[in-house]
Design an enzyme around this catalytic site. Structure first.
Site, PDB file in Angstrom:
ATOM      1  N   GLY A   1       0.982  -1.389   0.054  1.00  0.00           N
ATOM      2  CA  GLY A   1      -0.081   0.092   0.092  1.00  0.00           C
ATOM      3  C   GLY A   1       0.837   1.441  -0.154  1.00  0.00           C
ATOM      4  O   GLY A   1       2.027   1.178   0.018  1.00  0.00           O
ATOM      5  N   PHE A   2       0.210   2.246  -0.120  1.00  0.00           N
ATOM      6  CA  PHE A   2       1.063   3.559  -0.077  1.00  0.00           C
ATOM      7  C   PHE A   2       1.568   3.829   1.173  1.00  0.00           C
ATOM      8  O   PHE A   2       2.721   4.233   1.097  1.00  0.00           O
ATOM      9  CB  PHE A   2      -0.183   4.966  -0.478  1.00  0.00           C
ATOM     10  CG  PHE A   2      -0.468   4.886  -1.841  1.00  0.00           C
ATOM     11  CD1 PHE A   2       0.198   4.274  -2.786  1.00  0.00           C
ATOM     12  CD2 PHE A   2      -1.692   5.660  -2.147  1.00  0.00           C
ATOM     13  CE1 PHE A   2      -0.101   4.238  -4.178  1.00  0.00           C
ATOM     14  CE2 PHE A   2      -2.084   5.911  -3.712  1.00  0.00           C
ATOM     15  CZ  PHE A   2      -1.242   5.114  -4.613  1.00  0.00           C
ATOM     16  N   THR A   3       0.837   3.991   2.356  1.00  0.00           N
ATOM     17  CA  THR A   3       1.591   4.035   3.387  1.00  0.00           C
ATOM     18  C   THR A   3       2.710   2.903   3.898  1.00  0.00           C
ATOM     19  O   THR A   3       3.875   3.404   4.599  1.00  0.00           O
ATOM     20  CB  THR A   3       0.673   4.367   4.692  1.00  0.00           C
ATOM     21  OG1 THR A   3      -0.254   3.245   4.852  1.00  0.00           O
ATOM     22  CG2 THR A   3      -0.119   5.474   4.466  1.00  0.00           C
TER      23      THR A   3
ATOM     24  N   CYS B   1      -4.993  11.892   8.593  1.00  0.00           N
ATOM     25  CA  CYS B   1      -3.926  12.935   8.190  1.00  0.00           C
ATOM     26  C   CYS B   1      -4.734  14.208   8.397  1.00  0.00           C
ATOM     27  O   CYS B   1      -4.177  15.066   8.629  1.00  0.00           O
ATOM     28  CB  CYS B   1      -3.700  12.304   6.686  1.00  0.00           C
ATOM     29  SG  CYS B   1      -5.004  12.076   5.695  1.00  0.00           S
TER      30      CYS B   1
ATOM     31  N   ASN C   1       0.274  13.881   3.839  1.00  0.00           N
ATOM     32  CA  ASN C   1      -0.655  12.930   4.370  1.00  0.00           C
ATOM     33  C   ASN C   1       0.043  11.770   4.481  1.00  0.00           C
ATOM     34  O   ASN C   1      -0.414  11.084   5.592  1.00  0.00           O
ATOM     35  CB  ASN C   1      -1.872  12.857   3.531  1.00  0.00           C
ATOM     36  CG  ASN C   1      -1.654  12.397   2.248  1.00  0.00           C
ATOM     37  OD1 ASN C   1      -0.882  13.029   1.399  1.00  0.00           O
ATOM     38  ND2 ASN C   1      -2.007  11.272   1.516  1.00  0.00           N
TER      39      ASN C   1
HETATM   40  N1  LIG Z   1      -3.032   7.132   2.507  1.00  0.00           N
HETATM   41  C1  LIG Z   1      -2.957   8.005   3.664  1.00  0.00           C
HETATM   42  O1  LIG Z   1      -2.553   9.280   3.352  1.00  0.00           O
HETATM   43  C2  LIG Z   1      -3.308   7.468   4.881  1.00  0.00           C
HETATM   44  C3  LIG Z   1      -3.270   8.625   5.938  1.00  0.00           C
HETATM   45  C4  LIG Z   1      -3.244   8.095   7.167  1.00  0.00           C
HETATM   46  C5  LIG Z   1      -3.931   6.938   7.701  1.00  0.00           C
HETATM   47  N2  LIG Z   1      -3.971   6.104   6.840  1.00  0.00           N
HETATM   48  C6  LIG Z   1      -4.613   4.539   6.915  1.00  0.00           C
HETATM   49  O2  LIG Z   1      -3.351   3.737   6.797  1.00  0.00           O
HETATM   50  C7  LIG Z   1      -3.972   2.447   6.585  1.00  0.00           C
HETATM   51  C8  LIG Z   1      -3.385   2.139   5.136  1.00  0.00           C
HETATM   52  O3  LIG Z   1      -3.541   3.207   4.187  1.00  0.00           O
HETATM   53  P1  LIG Z   1      -2.972   3.018   2.819  1.00  0.00           P
HETATM   54  O4  LIG Z   1      -3.413   4.297   2.007  1.00  0.00           O
HETATM   55  O5  LIG Z   1      -1.641   2.637   2.483  1.00  0.00           O
HETATM   56  O6  LIG Z   1      -3.984   1.884   2.044  1.00  0.00           O
HETATM   57  P2  LIG Z   1      -3.623   0.943   0.838  1.00  0.00           P
HETATM   58  O7  LIG Z   1      -2.795   1.817  -0.292  1.00  0.00           O
HETATM   59  O8  LIG Z   1      -4.930   0.810   0.161  1.00  0.00           O
HETATM   60  O9  LIG Z   1      -2.940  -0.325   1.149  1.00  0.00           O
HETATM   61  C9  LIG Z   1      -3.413  -1.420   1.996  1.00  0.00           C
HETATM   62  C10 LIG Z   1      -2.671  -2.361   2.150  1.00  0.00           C
HETATM   63  O10 LIG Z   1      -3.289  -3.386   2.940  1.00  0.00           O
HETATM   64  C11 LIG Z   1      -3.072  -4.825   2.307  1.00  0.00           C
HETATM   65  N3  LIG Z   1      -4.411  -5.415   3.089  1.00  0.00           N
HETATM   66  C12 LIG Z   1      -5.612  -4.981   2.772  1.00  0.00           C
HETATM   67  N4  LIG Z   1      -6.507  -6.001   3.181  1.00  0.00           N
HETATM   68  C13 LIG Z   1      -5.738  -6.505   4.277  1.00  0.00           C
HETATM   69  C14 LIG Z   1      -5.945  -7.943   4.745  1.00  0.00           C
HETATM   70  N5  LIG Z   1      -7.149  -8.350   5.186  1.00  0.00           N
HETATM   71  N6  LIG Z   1      -5.049  -8.473   5.650  1.00  0.00           N
HETATM   72  C15 LIG Z   1      -3.531  -7.909   5.370  1.00  0.00           C
HETATM   73  N7  LIG Z   1      -3.254  -6.970   4.437  1.00  0.00           N
HETATM   74  C16 LIG Z   1      -4.416  -6.175   3.857  1.00  0.00           C
HETATM   75  C17 LIG Z   1      -3.066  -4.504   1.143  1.00  0.00           C
HETATM   76  O11 LIG Z   1      -2.411  -5.474   0.193  1.00  0.00           O
HETATM   77  P3  LIG Z   1      -2.610  -6.989  -0.250  1.00  0.00           P
HETATM   78  O12 LIG Z   1      -4.174  -6.637  -0.582  1.00  0.00           O
HETATM   79  O13 LIG Z   1      -1.750  -7.180  -1.326  1.00  0.00           O
HETATM   80  O14 LIG Z   1      -2.674  -7.627   0.843  1.00  0.00           O
HETATM   81  C18 LIG Z   1      -2.053  -3.218   0.893  1.00  0.00           C
HETATM   82  O15 LIG Z   1      -0.772  -3.491   1.016  1.00  0.00           O
HETATM   83  C19 LIG Z   1      -5.536   2.960   6.326  1.00  0.00           C
HETATM   84  O16 LIG Z   1      -6.094   2.153   7.440  1.00  0.00           O
HETATM   85  C20 LIG Z   1      -5.694   4.291   6.174  1.00  0.00           C
HETATM   86  O17 LIG Z   1      -6.915   4.799   6.593  1.00  0.00           O
HETATM   87  C21 LIG Z   1      -3.519   6.371   5.238  1.00  0.00           C
END
Ligand SMILES: NC(=O)c1ccc[n+]([C@@H]2O[C@H](COP(=O)([O-])OP(=O)(O)OC[C@H]3O[C@@H](n4cnc5c(N)ncnc54)[C@H](OP(=O)(O)O)[C@@H]3O)[C@@H](O)[C@H]2O)c1
Length: 366
Positions: free
Chosen positions: A32-34, A166, A330
Site C-alpha cells: 500500500g501507499f503508507t 491525516c 498525508n
Molecule cells: N493514505 C494515506 O494518506 C493515509 C493517511 C493516514 C492513515 N492512513 C491509513 O493507513 C492505512 C493504510 O492506508 P493506505 O493508503 O496505505 O492503504 P492502501 O494503499 O490501500 O494499502 C493497504 C494495504 O493493506 C493490504 N491489505 C488489505 N487488506 C488486508 C487484509 N485483510 N490483511 C492483510 N493485508 C491487507 C493491501 O495489500 P494486499 O491486498 O496485497 O494484502 C495493501 O498492502 C489505512 O487504514 C488508512 O486509513 C492512510
C-alpha cells in the site's frame, strides 16, 4: 498488591525492550501507499532492520515491483498469515483489519504500530458512533495516540501505538498552540476547518473517485459534514470543530485552513508567542507566517515526502478572526512518518532517527 504482582505488572508495562540495539520490524500491508512509505523510512533507519513486508496480492514479489522508488531493496512480500517474530510490527492495512488481527500481531511482536483508525479513538462508544463498532475494544485503553506533538508524554514504553488520521493531524497541529494558550474559551465562536487533501489519501486501491481522469483538476468537497476525523480532534484536542474536506488534484499533501474566533481579541505578538511556545523545540514543526518570497504560508509542496509539518497564521483587521494554516504530507507526518516518530519515542531512540531528510525543490505536483 503483593511485591510479585507489582513486579509482574511493571514487567507487563515495559514489554517493549528499550536500549541500544537494532530493532527488527515488519510491515503488514507493504504494497500500500503508507506501507511503501514505512518501507522507505525503515530501510534507511539506523535502528531498524525490516525483516518482513506482507501482501496477499503480491506474495513473493519484490518490494520494488510495487514501489519503484525502492527497487534494489532486498526484500520480497510474504503472506500476512505467516507473520515473523519481530520487535515492532507496523500495520498499514484498511480500517477493520487490525482490530481483527491484533491478537495475532501481539503473538508475533512486542509492539504494534497501527496506521489505521482501528485504535485511534479512546472508547468503544466512539466507534459505535463514528465507525461500525469495534471487535477488540479491550485494546483501546492500551493504545496510545501516535502524534508526539499531542501525546509525547504517554508514548515512552507504549506497546500499542495508533497512528492519527491525516486530516485530523493537519488540523490539530494548526490549532494546538491556540488551545494551549487558552485562546479558545467558552465564549469563542465556532472553529471552522477546511482541509484540502491529495489523492494518495485514498490508498493504492483508491477507486473511481481517486482515478486520474476523475481526480484531475478537481476541488471536490467529499466530506462536507460528519467526517470521522472530527471524533479524533475532539478526543485529543478537546475541541468541537466544524469540519469540511475537499479532494484536490495533488497526489500528496493535506492543507488545513482554520477560521478561529477567539474569546478576546489577540495580537500578532500573542500569536507568535503561542506558536513559538508550542513548537520552538519540536524537531519537525516549522512556523511559516507571512515572511517574504513565494511561499509565505504553509505549503504541502514544501514538506512533500518528509515528516515536517508547517503552521502559520494571519489576523483579520480588528483582530476578530485568526486564520490558521497547516500543511503536511498525508502519508508522512499524516501517517508513516508520524508512526516512526512515535515508535522512536516509545523505544527511547533519538526522535528524529530515520526521519531527518528534507523534501525537494523545485518539484512538480507532489
Ligand atoms: N493514505 C494515506 O494518506 C493515509 C493517511 C493516514 C492513515 N492512513 C491509513 O493507513 C492505512 C493504510 O492506508 P493506505 O493508503 O496505505 O492503504 P492502501 O494503499 O490501500 O494499502 C493497504 C494495504 O493493506 C493490504 N491489505 C488489505 N487488506 C488486508 C487484509 N485483510 N490483511 C492483510 N493485508 C491487507 C493491501 O495489500 P494486499 O491486498 O496485497 O494484502 C495493501 O498492502 C489505512 O487504514 C488508512 O486509513 C492512510
Amino acid at each position: 498488591m503483593s511485591a510479585d504482582d507489582a513486579a509482574d505488572e511493571a514487567a507487563d508495562d515495559t514489554s517493549i525492550v528499550t536500549g541500544d540495539e537494532t530493532y527488527t520490524a515488519s510491515v503488514v500491508g507493504g504494497t500500500g501507499f503508507t506501507g511503501g512509505e514505512l518501507l522507505r523510512i525503515l530501510s534507511g533507519h539506523p535502528d531498524f532492520e525490516v525483516v518482513q513486508a506482507t501482501s496477499r496480492s503480491a506474495d513473493n514479489m519484490t518490494v520494488g515491483r510495487s514501489h519503484p522508488n525502492l527497487r534494489g531493496l532486498d526484500l520480497r512480500f510474504s503472506d500476512p498469515d505467516d507473520l515473523e517474530s519481530v520487535d515492532v510490527l507496523f500495520s498499514a492495512t484498511p480500517h477493520g483489519v487490525s482490530m481483527g488481527q491484533v491478537d495475532e500481531y501481539f503473538e508475533a511482536a512486542d509492539a504494534v504500530v497501527d496506521l489505521s483508525a482501528d485504535f485511534r479513538l479512546p472508547a468503544a462508544e466512539l466507534y459505535d458512533e463514528w465507525y461500525d463498532g469495534h471487535t477488540s475494544p479491550e485494546y483501546l485503553e492500551r493504545a496510545e495516540y501516535a502524534l508526539p506533538e499531542i501525546n509525547r508524554e504517554n508514548l515512552p514504553g507504549a506497546d500499542l501505538i495508533a497512528g492519527g488520521g491525516c486530516n485530523a493531524t493537519a488540523t490539530m497541529l494548526g490549532l494546538k498552540p491556540l488551545v494551549d494558550a487558552g485562546a479558545l474559551g467558552p465564549d469563542s465562536g465556532e472553529v471552522v476547518v477546511d482541509v484540502k487533501v491529495g489523492s494518495s489519501e485514498g490508498g493504492a486501491g483508491g477507486g473511481a473517485a481517486s482515478s486520474h481522469p476523475e481526480r484531475s483538476g478537481v476541488v471536490r468537497p467529499y466530506a462536507p459534514t460528519g467526517h470521522r476525523h472530527e471524533a479524533e480532534i475532539e478526543a485529543y484536542l478537546g475541541l468541537d470543530v466544524s469540519f469540511t474536506v475537499h479532494a484536490v488534484e495533488m497526489v500528496r499533501g493535506a492543507s488545513a485552513t482554520c477560521h478561529v474566533f477567539p474569546d478576546e481579541p489577540v495580537s500578532k505578538a500573542d500569536l507568535w508567542q503561542a506558536y513559538r511556545g508550542a513548537y520552538a523545540d519540536e524537531p519537525f514543526m516549522r512556523i511559516v507566517s507571512g515572511g517574504g518570497g513565494v511561499y509565505r504560508y504553509p505549503e504541502p509542496k514544501a514538506v512533500a515526502g518528509t515528516n515536517y509539518g508547517e503552521v502559520g497564521f494571519e489576523l483579520d483587521p480588528g483582530n476578530r478572526r485568526i486564520v490558521v494554516f497547516s500543511a503536511i504530507d498525508n502519508m508522512m507526518k499524516g501517517s508513516a512518518g508520524q508512526a516512526v516518530h512515535a515508535a522512536n519515542v516509545a523505544l527511547g531512540l533519538p526522535e528524529t532517527a530515520g526521519l531527518e531528510f528534507q523534501g525537494l525543490h523545485p518539484v512538480g505536483s507532489p
